[in-house]
Design a protein around this motif. Structure first.
Motif, PDB file in Angstrom:
ATOM      1  N   ASN A  22       1.118   6.007   3.840  1.00 55.39           N
ATOM      2  CA  ASN A  22       0.413   7.119   4.478  1.00 55.39           C
ATOM      3  C   ASN A  22       0.225   6.777   5.951  1.00 55.39           C
ATOM      4  N   LEU A  23       0.721   7.622   6.824  1.00 58.05           N
ATOM      5  CA  LEU A  23       0.614   7.393   8.267  1.00 58.05           C
ATOM      6  C   LEU A  23      -0.551   8.147   8.896  1.00 58.05           C
ATOM      7  N   LEU A  24      -1.215   8.982   8.115  1.00 56.09           N
ATOM      8  CA  LEU A  24      -2.321   9.793   8.641  1.00 56.09           C
ATOM      9  C   LEU A  24      -3.481   9.801   7.647  1.00 56.09           C
ATOM     10  N   TYR A  26       6.632   6.108  -6.350  1.00 60.64           N
ATOM     11  CA  TYR A  26       7.927   6.366  -5.724  1.00 60.64           C
ATOM     12  C   TYR A  26       9.014   5.482  -6.323  1.00 60.64           C
ATOM     13  N   ASP A  27       8.746   4.197  -6.407  1.00 59.84           N
ATOM     14  CA  ASP A  27       9.731   3.235  -6.896  1.00 59.84           C
ATOM     15  C   ASP A  27      10.148   3.544  -8.331  1.00 59.84           C
ATOM     16  N   LEU A  28       9.176   3.837  -9.193  1.00 62.05           N
ATOM     17  CA  LEU A  28       9.443   4.021 -10.621  1.00 62.05           C
ATOM     18  C   LEU A  28      10.066   5.379 -10.948  1.00 62.05           C
ATOM     19  N   PHE A  29       9.512   6.439 -10.367  1.00 59.13           N
ATOM     20  CA  PHE A  29       9.822   7.779 -10.869  1.00 59.13           C
ATOM     21  C   PHE A  29      10.563   8.684  -9.887  1.00 59.13           C
ATOM     22  N   VAL A  30      10.692   8.261  -8.628  1.00 59.73           N
ATOM     23  CA  VAL A  30      11.472   9.040  -7.655  1.00 59.73           C
ATOM     24  C   VAL A  30      12.759   8.297  -7.338  1.00 59.73           C
ATOM     25  N   LEU A  31      12.625   7.100  -6.822  1.00 63.27           N
ATOM     26  CA  LEU A  31      13.811   6.277  -6.576  1.00 63.27           C
ATOM     27  C   LEU A  31      14.472   5.874  -7.884  1.00 63.27           C
ATOM     28  N   LYS A  32      13.655   5.624  -8.908  1.00 69.73           N
ATOM     29  CA  LYS A  32      14.128   5.215 -10.242  1.00 69.73           C
ATOM     30  C   LYS A  32      14.993   3.963 -10.141  1.00 69.73           C
ATOM     31  N   ARG A  33      14.450   2.975  -9.415  1.00 71.45           N
ATOM     32  CA  ARG A  33      15.149   1.701  -9.260  1.00 71.45           C
ATOM     33  C   ARG A  33      15.357   1.039 -10.608  1.00 71.45           C
ATOM     34  N   ARG A  34      16.514   0.449 -10.779  1.00 73.68           N
ATOM     35  CA  ARG A  34      16.823  -0.235 -12.034  1.00 73.68           C
ATOM     36  C   ARG A  34      15.822  -1.355 -12.292  1.00 73.68           C
ATOM     37  N   GLN A  76       4.851  16.778  -0.882  1.00 71.05           N
ATOM     38  CA  GLN A  76       4.141  15.506  -0.797  1.00 71.05           C
ATOM     39  C   GLN A  76       5.045  14.334  -1.197  1.00 71.05           C
ATOM     40  N   ILE A  77       5.882  14.556  -2.202  1.00 75.20           N
ATOM     41  CA  ILE A  77       6.811  13.508  -2.628  1.00 75.20           C
ATOM     42  C   ILE A  77       7.808  13.186  -1.525  1.00 75.20           C
ATOM     43  N   LEU A  78       8.330  14.229  -0.886  1.00 75.96           N
ATOM     44  CA  LEU A  78       9.300  14.012   0.184  1.00 75.96           C
ATOM     45  C   LEU A  78       8.649  13.325   1.394  1.00 75.96           C
ATOM     46  N   THR A  79       7.396  13.670   1.683  1.00 79.49           N
ATOM     47  CA  THR A  79       6.678  13.000   2.775  1.00 79.49           C
ATOM     48  C   THR A  79       6.476  11.530   2.455  1.00 79.49           C
ATOM     49  N   LEU A  80       6.095  11.228   1.213  1.00 83.21           N
ATOM     50  CA  LEU A  80       5.930   9.844   0.793  1.00 83.21           C
ATOM     51  C   LEU A  80       7.251   9.091   0.914  1.00 83.21           C
ATOM     52  N   ILE A 134       8.085   5.822   3.428  1.00 85.00           N
ATOM     53  CA  ILE A 134       8.453   4.504   2.903  1.00 85.00           C
ATOM     54  C   ILE A 134       9.827   4.053   3.384  1.00 85.00           C
ATOM     55  N   ILE A 135      10.814   4.935   3.392  1.00 79.38           N
ATOM     56  CA  ILE A 135      12.187   4.462   3.589  1.00 79.38           C
ATOM     57  C   ILE A 135      12.878   4.970   4.850  1.00 79.38           C
ATOM     58  N   ALA A 136      12.265   5.907   5.583  1.00 74.19           N
ATOM     59  CA  ALA A 136      12.974   6.476   6.732  1.00 74.19           C
ATOM     60  C   ALA A 136      12.897   5.595   7.967  1.00 74.19           C
ATOM     61  N   GLY A 137      12.094   4.541   7.921  1.00 71.14           N
ATOM     62  CA  GLY A 137      12.039   3.610   9.048  1.00 71.14           C
ATOM     63  C   GLY A 137      10.848   3.859   9.937  1.00 71.14           C
ATOM     64  N   LEU A 138      10.056   2.808  10.160  1.00 68.58           N
ATOM     65  CA  LEU A 138       8.903   2.875  11.041  1.00 68.58           C
ATOM     66  C   LEU A 138       9.232   2.191  12.364  1.00 68.58           C
ATOM     67  N   PRO A 139       8.440   2.407  13.410  1.00 67.40           N
ATOM     68  CA  PRO A 139       8.765   1.854  14.731  1.00 67.40           C
ATOM     69  C   PRO A 139       9.003   0.347  14.703  1.00 67.40           C
TER      70      PRO A 139
END
Length: 395
Positions: free
Chosen positions: A114-116, A136-144, A169-173, A177-182
């Motif tokens: 969360n950035l805000l 996110y890791d478990l149910f969106v990315l569904k990492r092995r 909200q899911i897309l914002t999360l 997490i993965i789009a890259g921070l400064p």
């Protein structure tokens, strides 16, 4: 201490003039426009140095030279990337940059969910929420095999959390997490990050640690030859994300790093907020233990929660006793002066200030707005003055 300010180059909405007005004298910057692993030339370094000098400031720290994943994996074209890294390091030293901060985090750099996050005072802070991250890791990315990284209670909490989220909200999360921070080197999509994570499937903590040590054996002599102090930044957060190995998270890790190549050029960035985000880390004790090899300090603060979540607090209001920490650092600086060391002054910077006042209406880099950092730097400056007076009276 040398009051410094992170600046992301000419594209940064917070300018060097703003940094000067905040009272900073040092600039912490890098050639963020050259991030593909090729070597920085003397001309590249000189161009950035000229901008900093024109503003009446000094380039106190390079943060950071990009480090390709091949170096961390020690596969593919790792040799060419290491060689380029060494050339960049040498050119920074020859160009007058005394400290290089870098990290060894795989795939994702510093990470928040969360950035805000609203504060009670009306500002906004950065937050890492373990339940959100697990969802996110478990149910969106569904990492092995992601379920192996969490206990049953957290998995169930993550499931319920996701059920209460809208698609927006899911897309914002996900973006957070993965789009890259400064300052991070990579921006990912859901598809690409799966591949990058999978590349580390066979890399254990021990393998990762060994790869870091081999890297240090190559670069520390180059740093020493060119009068550069290397300052490795801790993992942020200082625990595994996406099941990936992270080996710069606690005091034992620092001991391994410093003893692997026992040279003063091989040092650390004492990031109070990063180390302070891990349960069991005593940041003040770590500063005392490794004082001789602290080449750079990030003086930010956090408030931890039992499940691993944390919020970035005001600089003097978190779990880390900032007065005690600054006391340790100022004592170390005085010791270095008595020893005659050229690096007696430790550069520091405020970090991840809250989003405050009219910065809330501007487009700024998350964590790197002007007013929040100005406030933090002013508070830290006041602590330094008080510590100096107290320490002088006891001499």
């Amino acid at each position: 201490m040398l009051e410094s300010w992170r600046w992301f180059g000419p594209q940064d909405p917070v300018t060097l003039s703003h940094a000067r007005q905040a009272g900073a004298h040092g600039v912490v910057t890098a050639l963020h426009h050259i991030y593909d692993g090729r070597a920085w030339t003397p001309e590249d370094v000189a161009e950035r140095m000229a901008l900093v000098k024109k503003a009446g400031m000094i380039w106190s720290v390079c943060e950071s030279i990009p480090m390709h994943s091949a170096i961390k994996l020690r596969n593919g074209q790792w040799r060419s990337y290491v060689d380029a890294w060494k050339v960049s390091l040498a050119n920074l030293g020859k160009g007058g940059v005394p400290v290089v901060c870098y990290n060894f985090m795989p795939v994702v750099d510093w990470t928040r969910t969360n950035l805000l996050y609203p504060t009670q005072a009306g500002g906004f802070a950065l937050r890492f929420d373990m339940i959100d991250f697990a969802a996110y890791d478990l149910f969106v990315l569904k990492r092995r095999a992601a379920e192996d990284s969490y206990d049953a209670v957290l998995i169930e909490a993550a499931r319920k959390r996701l059920e209460g989220m809208s698609e927006e909200q899911i897309l914002t999360l996900e973006s957070t997490i993965i789009a890259g921070l400064p300052g991070g080197e990579d921006s990912h999509t859901r598809e690409t990050i799966r591949g990058h994570i999978a590349a580390f499937d066979e890399i254990s903590d021990g393998d990762m640690r060994e790869n870091l040590v081999e890297f240090l054996k190559e670069v520390v002599p180059v740093a020493a030859e060119n009068r550069v102090q290397l300052a490795i930044h801790p993992d942020d957060p200082p625990f595994s994300l996406f099941g990936l190995p992270r080996v710069v998270s606690k005091a034992g890790d620092v001991e391994t790093i410093l003893s692997a190549v026992d040279d003063r050029a091989n040092g650390i960035t004492l990031c109070a907020g990063s180390y302070g985000s891990r349960q069991g880390n005593d940041v003040v004790a770590m500063a005392q233990r490794f004082a001789d090899r602290i080449h750079f300090a990030h003086l930010r603060n956090v408030i931890k929660e039992p499940d691993g979540s944390f919020i970035e607090s005001e600089h003097l209001a978190g779990d880390v006793n900032m007065v005690s920490l600054i006391s340790v650092l100022r004592k170390e600086e005085r010791r270095r002066v008595a020893e005659g060391r050229a690096d007696s002054v430790i550069p520091m910077r405020p970090d991840h200030g809250h989003l405050l006042i009219d910065d809330q209406t501007k487009k700024v880099n998350p964590g790197y707005s002007c007013i929040g950092r100005l406030k933090g730097l002013a508070e830290l400056r006041g602590v330094i003055a008080a510590v100096d007076q107290a320490q002088t009276q006891t001499l």
